[in-house]
Design a protein around this motif. Sequence first.
Motif, PDB file in Angstrom:
ATOM      1  N   ASP A  63       0.831  -1.216   0.000  1.00  0.00           N
ATOM      2  CA  ASP A  63       0.000   0.000   0.000  1.00  0.00           C
ATOM      3  C   ASP A  63       0.857   1.254   0.000  1.00  0.00           C
ATOM      4  OD1 ASP A  63      -2.385  -1.142  -0.079  1.00  0.00           O
ATOM      5  OD2 ASP A  63      -2.901  -0.877   2.047  1.00  0.00           O
ATOM      6  N   ILE A  64       1.867   1.230   0.873  1.00  0.00           N
ATOM      7  CA  ILE A  64       2.696   2.426   1.044  1.00  0.00           C
ATOM      8  C   ILE A  64       3.429   2.736  -0.254  1.00  0.00           C
ATOM      9  CG2 ILE A  64       4.664   3.407   2.293  1.00  0.00           C
ATOM     10  CD1 ILE A  64       3.782   1.643   4.681  1.00  0.00           C
ATOM     11  N   THR A  72       2.761   0.227 -10.166  1.00  0.00           N
ATOM     12  CA  THR A  72       3.711  -0.669 -10.834  1.00  0.00           C
ATOM     13  C   THR A  72       4.884  -0.994  -9.931  1.00  0.00           C
ATOM     14  OG1 THR A  72       4.498   1.335 -11.877  1.00  0.00           O
ATOM     15  CG2 THR A  72       3.187  -0.128 -13.238  1.00  0.00           C
ATOM     16  N   LYS A  73       5.370   0.005  -9.209  1.00  0.00           N
ATOM     17  CA  LYS A  73       6.509  -0.218  -8.310  1.00  0.00           C
ATOM     18  C   LYS A  73       6.119  -1.139  -7.166  1.00  0.00           C
ATOM     19  CE  LYS A  73       9.575   3.053  -9.727  1.00  0.00           C
ATOM     20  NZ  LYS A  73      10.835   3.614  -9.522  1.00  0.00           N
ATOM     21  N   ALA A  74       4.841  -1.132  -6.815  1.00  0.00           N
ATOM     22  CA  ALA A  74       4.385  -1.889  -5.654  1.00  0.00           C
ATOM     23  C   ALA A  74       4.283  -3.375  -5.950  1.00  0.00           C
ATOM     24  CB  ALA A  74       3.030  -1.364  -5.194  1.00  0.00           C
ATOM     25  N   GLU A  75       4.334  -3.705  -7.230  1.00  0.00           N
ATOM     26  CA  GLU A  75       4.217  -5.105  -7.637  1.00  0.00           C
ATOM     27  C   GLU A  75       5.238  -5.937  -6.874  1.00  0.00           C
ATOM     28  OE1 GLU A  75       1.996  -6.928 -11.072  1.00  0.00           O
ATOM     29  OE2 GLU A  75       2.125  -4.868 -10.467  1.00  0.00           O
ATOM     30  N   GLY A  76       4.786  -7.012  -6.273  1.00  0.00           N
ATOM     31  CA  GLY A  76       5.718  -7.901  -5.612  1.00  0.00           C
ATOM     32  C   GLY A  76       6.099  -7.490  -4.202  1.00  0.00           C
ATOM     33  N   ALA A  77       5.708  -6.294  -3.778  1.00  0.00           N
ATOM     34  CA  ALA A  77       6.021  -5.892  -2.409  1.00  0.00           C
ATOM     35  C   ALA A  77       5.132  -6.669  -1.439  1.00  0.00           C
ATOM     36  CB  ALA A  77       5.792  -4.396  -2.230  1.00  0.00           C
ATOM     37  N   SER A  78       5.567  -6.701  -0.191  1.00  0.00           N
ATOM     38  CA  SER A  78       4.854  -7.503   0.794  1.00  0.00           C
ATOM     39  C   SER A  78       3.482  -6.917   1.097  1.00  0.00           C
ATOM     40  CB  SER A  78       5.695  -7.559   2.061  1.00  0.00           C
ATOM     41  OG  SER A  78       4.853  -7.788   3.163  1.00  0.00           O
TER      42      SER A  78
END
Lengths: 497, 568
Positions: free
Chosen positions: B43-44, B52-58
Amino acid sequence: MADAGLVETLLRCVEKADGGLDSQDVATSLGVDHQAIVGAVKSLQALGDVISAEQRSSKHWELTGEGCEIAEQGSHEARVFSSIPDEGMPQGQLMKLAFGKVGFSKAMSNKWIRLDKGHEGGPRVFRTVENIEDSVRDKLLVVQKGQSSQLEEKEKSELKKRKLLSEVTVKSYWITKGSLFSTTITKQETELTPEMIASGSWKEKKFKPYNFEAMGVAPDCGHLHPLMKVRTQFRQIFLEMGFTEMPTNNFIESSFWNFDSLFQPQQHPARDQHDTFFLSDPAQAHEFPLDYLERVRKVHSEGGFGSQGYKYDWKIEEAQKNILRTHTTAVSARMLYKLAQKEKFTPVKYFSIDRVFRNETLDATHLAEFHQIEGVVADYGLTLGDLMGILHQFFTKLGITKLRFKPAYNPYTEPSMEVFSYHEGLKKWVEVGNSGVFRPEMLLPMGLPEGVTVIAWGLSLERPTMIKYGINNIRELVGHKVNLQMVYDSPVCRLDA
Amino acid sequence: MPTVSVKRDLLFHALGRTYSDEEFDELCFEFGLELDEITSEKDIISREQGDTKAEGASDVILYKIDVPANRYDLLCLEGLVRGLQVFKEKYVLSPRYRRVSPTSGEPQRLVITEETAAVRPHAVAAVLRNITFTQERYDSFIELQEKLHQNVCRKRTLVAIGTHDLDTISGPFTYTAKPPDDIRFTPLNQAQEYTATELMNLYKTDSHLRHYLHIIEDKPVYPVIYDSNGIVLSMPPIINGDHSKISLNTKNVFIECTATDLTKAKIVLDMMVTMFCEYCEEPFTKETLSGDFINRKVGISESTERIAQLLTKMCLRSEVMSDGEQIEVEIPPTRSDVIHACDIMEDAAMAYGFNNIIRTTPRTYTVANQLPLNKLTELLRQDLAAAGFTEALTFALCSQEDIADKLLKNISDTRACHIANPKTAEFQVARTTLLPGLLKTLAANRKMPLPLRLFEISDVVLKDETKDVGAKNNRRLCAVYYNKSPGFEVIHGLMDRVMQLLEVKPGRDEGYHIQAAQDSSFFPGRCAEIFAHGKSIGRLGVLHPDVISRFELTMPCSALDIDIEPFL
């Protein structure tokens, strides 16, 4: 007022007509412009129920300019037919006639004429029939007589396509007698005059009715600013509760009274350049009660009065720095110190509402200056329950009855409590203020007696005002970008309503 | 208020139960915390840098919890759990901390040399032995260090923390200070050696470290810590050496805190140590207070035993003493915020529950008084509005230009107080006159129908040597009339009305009168000075055309500006 003669003529027409008449027909029969009749109708309507006029609209067919020409002289094709002599006519000559082009093709499709392309001397046109019937002209003549209903819709739309006919919407009134019908009219007065009162003539006069749907004329007056109206109400509440107003007319304060006297350590983040406006001129305060200053130094750096203190190297240079006060509690500190210098302690209740300054990042709800509301009570033996009780009374006067308290941290109060109220609109608990009991490290160095407790609370003036008046951007409320229309339109302030 | 971000499931696991978001929010509220936000790393990142950058983040759920600024002991998961568990009476007693000696028998030593006095005079140190890091614990350890740096350490100015793998270095350690060119080592996460001077250049562009360089930059000597073999542990408060860096496999941690404030250094070291181990060299402090004191201050009447129980619930292990009146309270090193009996009283009130305390009305009898100056202001405001003028509310701070150049005055003639650290030109000075604020209000409302009639009664600030702070407020009444014609007679009429309200009659001596005056802000020949009881109290007139255009106005404008304090 329309022409009085026409109005009376109209009334007589209405009198004679059984069951009403149409304004268009009246115009035609009187030979006047329809708009003049409409004017007469309107002025009669303004007199009350003399007549009743119901607006209606009707459609009818009218000849266009070209249509009128044909009705008079015959259709283009008929004129082509009649202009061709028995021996025929060269096509080129025919085409030069004004109606030649259109008339030729129509006459051809009607098979009234023929074209001999191979004729010597160029193509030549000959009649093919003896007589013709000019039905286009006949139909137009029917319409011209006002009998368009005799024609079939298909025929009319065909003529419309040829731009010979057009359909016109006519607005007219259906006029019938009203309940006050009379053929003589008396002029209505618009307003009561001193002369009418003096002569008593008002008794005989009829007065034009008022339009109660319209807005009145706005009074030419000044207006108080909504934030100041709310300030007045908060002042009123404190006065009702027996609180005395503190002199807060000193925006510039020394760090000593703003922070040190409140037992706020010198490394505290609030004393940072990022949070507080420091002054370059006059940069320093130069007068302090010296024995009190020494007690403050000691309680910060070494402790005392039952406290361990913060144990750091307290510097007078820090305390001397002038700032724009960050809270009105600086004034409360001055007042409590003054109270402590009296020979005998007397309980006090103080309040203030005034500007404070923060060197903060600005946004829709934060400005560099805002108004702080503060209440302070000093007496022997006050408890945390007393603080909550007073807050309950204070907020009840604001129309807020559901309160709860959250433990919080504030360097000069212990305990410290944030005040939350249940917001019925938002359906959640929102913070409405801060409160606490002043620390002994603040009060005892001032010289207040040991058993005296001082309780205090504070809130901003802007926040309740923004909620009260439904303002989302603080710049529309405070400062020069204020919307004066909002000031003009703002209602009285009843906080508990 | 610092915000601590913890993984929800980890927190619930440590607390031994799960809560709904509402239940947890309620628990926080009672304990004086605030559940600020429920979010996840994903979310952050997606909010700050896009989806797009958030893809794959926890997408593990994170709780962001606001912690009071004085509770350094709640800045990490370990401390939060301990505090909440004891509060919920999960632990029978709060933990006790004691110091142990290493198996070898000899405690580690940190020797402080005199040279440090010139730059950063204090240092304290401790060792955590036989620690087992997991990824979560390690992250929490690093995060606590960062939180402490940002809060109590005041961005490393007061205290800087260094942590080292003890098994890579050997004591005794020396804390000294040397000229920057004499310090040479491989800093954390770098492959080669640098001198301190080179390092300061290297970090000028480092987004994180450049904020700390100023702390020692211009000092003749820089602080540095060596082990017995001359290996550099750290160059506080900037960077540690790479040699002794800690990892997940580190078993023994050497913690040093260098400081300009010794008290804070001890607090920080205590936090680091008590949060992550059972051992601590700080002894308990004990406070004795009476149950009656707490009852009186809070406004409750509980037995001494019950109060002792309440305090114990707040990590303050308490026992009723033999007299049955007094309570002995142990203050653990985690609770550096407790410095007075009133701090203990607060914990008792919290444990009792603020919202369970009966709300009472104090019997304090007082008679209310208004401040005469504010009373007069309130009365005048009402009548000025009745006279057709609308109240403005303008800022007390403004630019130098507003009070000088734009009014065709010299700033040195204004008696203005100057602000040292304004972020923008809008906050350069405190206003010396209300006029600029009113003219700016006119400019922002040019679309409104004319005439515009505005007033304000508020304070300006003037330098005054006779006051302790060298400045004083002055309550002014200012009004402007803005229309197609200047309307001097309107503003003059308002002045007459104000005098009438103040019961001053026209006249030379005891009354009021006006006489022609020179003032650069006004149109020549159109300005008069106002005298009341023989004293000058202000001016009125038609503003100078240059003043009008400098405030982005287009119509003539007349103004009235008087001091109302003489009428008290």
